[in-house]
Motif scaffolding. Sequence first.
Motif, PDB file in Angstrom:
ATOM      1  N   THR A  57       7.227  29.897  31.853  1.00  0.00           N
ATOM      2  CA  THR A  57       6.314  29.486  33.264  1.00  0.00           C
ATOM      3  C   THR A  57       5.340  28.425  32.731  1.00  0.00           C
ATOM      4  OG1 THR A  57       4.612  31.129  32.716  1.00  0.00           O
ATOM      5  CG2 THR A  57       6.392  31.938  33.529  1.00  0.00           C
ATOM      6  N   THR A  58       4.883  28.039  33.901  1.00  0.00           N
ATOM      7  CA  THR A  58       3.744  27.082  33.934  1.00  0.00           C
ATOM      8  C   THR A  58       2.302  27.789  33.844  1.00  0.00           C
ATOM      9  OG1 THR A  58       4.989  25.399  35.283  1.00  0.00           O
ATOM     10  CG2 THR A  58       2.891  24.991  34.878  1.00  0.00           C
ATOM     11  N   TRP A  63      -0.518  22.407  37.525  1.00  0.00           N
ATOM     12  CA  TRP A  63       0.638  22.934  37.576  1.00  0.00           C
ATOM     13  C   TRP A  63       1.787  22.263  37.894  1.00  0.00           C
ATOM     14  CZ3 TRP A  63       4.297  23.628  41.502  1.00  0.00           C
ATOM     15  CH2 TRP A  63       5.366  24.848  41.143  1.00  0.00           C
ATOM     16  N   PRO A  65       6.394  22.635  38.528  1.00  0.00           N
ATOM     17  CA  PRO A  65       7.292  23.782  38.674  1.00  0.00           C
ATOM     18  C   PRO A  65       8.107  23.920  37.242  1.00  0.00           C
ATOM     19  CG  PRO A  65       7.475  22.096  40.440  1.00  0.00           C
ATOM     20  CD  PRO A  65       6.597  21.421  39.279  1.00  0.00           C
ATOM     21  N   PRO A  66       8.353  25.328  36.969  1.00  0.00           N
ATOM     22  CA  PRO A  66       8.967  25.704  35.682  1.00  0.00           C
ATOM     23  C   PRO A  66      10.373  25.063  35.627  1.00  0.00           C
ATOM     24  CG  PRO A  66       9.073  27.442  37.434  1.00  0.00           C
ATOM     25  CD  PRO A  66       8.099  26.326  38.215  1.00  0.00           C
ATOM     26  N   ASN A  68      13.077  26.214  34.314  1.00  0.00           N
ATOM     27  CA  ASN A  68      14.068  27.540  34.574  1.00  0.00           C
ATOM     28  C   ASN A  68      13.752  28.260  35.568  1.00  0.00           C
ATOM     29  OD1 ASN A  68      15.863  29.565  34.353  1.00  0.00           O
ATOM     30  ND2 ASN A  68      16.777  28.788  32.376  1.00  0.00           N
ATOM     31  N   ASN A  69      13.765  28.246  36.729  1.00  0.00           N
ATOM     32  CA  ASN A  69      13.153  29.162  37.685  1.00  0.00           C
ATOM     33  C   ASN A  69      13.602  30.278  37.314  1.00  0.00           C
ATOM     34  OD1 ASN A  69      13.325  26.233  39.260  1.00  0.00           O
ATOM     35  ND2 ASN A  69      11.740  27.199  40.111  1.00  0.00           N
ATOM     36  N   SER A  70      14.876  30.713  37.183  1.00  0.00           N
ATOM     37  CA  SER A  70      15.467  32.109  37.005  1.00  0.00           C
ATOM     38  C   SER A  70      14.761  32.810  36.118  1.00  0.00           C
ATOM     39  CB  SER A  70      17.062  32.216  37.089  1.00  0.00           C
ATOM     40  OG  SER A  70      17.372  33.362  36.609  1.00  0.00           O
ATOM     41  N   SER A  72      11.892  32.364  34.519  1.00  0.00           N
ATOM     42  CA  SER A  72      10.448  32.300  35.027  1.00  0.00           C
ATOM     43  C   SER A  72      10.193  33.305  35.830  1.00  0.00           C
ATOM     44  CB  SER A  72      10.026  30.947  35.659  1.00  0.00           C
ATOM     45  OG  SER A  72       8.594  31.132  36.063  1.00  0.00           O
ATOM     46  N   LYS A  73      11.189  33.458  36.773  1.00  0.00           N
ATOM     47  CA  LYS A  73      11.082  34.838  37.757  1.00  0.00           C
ATOM     48  C   LYS A  73      10.887  36.111  36.843  1.00  0.00           C
ATOM     49  CE  LYS A  73      12.998  36.716  42.084  1.00  0.00           C
ATOM     50  NZ  LYS A  73      13.215  38.028  41.570  1.00  0.00           N
ATOM     51  N   ASN A  76       7.886  36.843  34.687  1.00  0.00           N
ATOM     52  CA  ASN A  76       6.968  37.015  35.313  1.00  0.00           C
ATOM     53  C   ASN A  76       7.012  38.496  35.932  1.00  0.00           C
ATOM     54  OD1 ASN A  76       4.991  34.953  35.193  1.00  0.00           O
ATOM     55  ND2 ASN A  76       6.169  33.839  37.069  1.00  0.00           N
ATOM     56  N   ASN A 217      20.526  32.866  30.197  1.00  0.00           N
ATOM     57  CA  ASN A 217      19.891  31.708  30.735  1.00  0.00           C
ATOM     58  C   ASN A 217      19.521  30.965  29.556  1.00  0.00           C
ATOM     59  OD1 ASN A 217      20.326  32.359  33.215  1.00  0.00           O
ATOM     60  ND2 ASN A 217      18.433  33.118  33.845  1.00  0.00           N
TER      61      ASN A 217
END
Length: 259
Positions: A57-58, A63, A65-66, A68-70, A72-73, A76, A217
């Motif tokens: 994550t960032t 800031w 955007p990460p 790898n959004n998936s 990162s989610k 978190n 991932n």
Amino acid sequence: MIEKLKTEISFYRDRLIVHPIYENINSIYNLKQFMEYHVYAVWDFMSLVKKLQLDLTTTTLPWQPPINNSASKLINEIVLGEETDVDKDGNSLSHFEMYLNAMHQINADTRGIESMLLELQQGNDIFDTIDKAVIPNYVADFLNFTFRIIEEGKTHKIAAVFTFGREDLIPYMFISMIKKMNREKEQNFDKIIYYFERHIEVDGDSHGPMALEMIENLCGTNSVKWEEAISASKFALEKRIALWDGINLKLTQTEKILT
């Protein structure tokens, strides 16, 4: 590839699930001793979690955007559950703090882990702190392995160690034994029962599947990363087995002295 990973580590996981340590935690005294050593594994787990959060994550400013959004989610959501879960009384606490509270409930000794945390709060190096701590070699080896993996910095290996060899390996048989002691003894064990049941519930229902998806991932189609993830998982499980062996020997030696 995730199925190959599961197959390759199944031998080690099976050894942990049927480990004799669970049958030997059959008294309040032995439960206290177990918790006084196991607490270090509960604590160092959060460093794996937070390292993954730093990597996926960032956490810097400004800031961005990460990548790898998936992933990162996923991390978190895992952090939310591990660091700010809800205890049996409805209070927001980390799983580590729940464990400490459970130790206090049965008058287990928390001075060792609290002393280590105090040393680290004063800015001391983690490896020096482990070396100076008054803990058995099998606990020190377990901690050193965790923090060497973190220091190496390969996110896919950290994710593998995080995912395999942790609290989801505690069999329900063990919880049943603690519940039986809870019914038979005057002392209340409800906080440690809640901790283990909550951890197994969260790992099985959400964190476990999310963690597997995170590994997929991170490794993708990279065969080298998959082999490294498999190797790291095996080492993590071997360290957990060694930790269990060491604690179990302590429990059995104590029983002989008491009898």
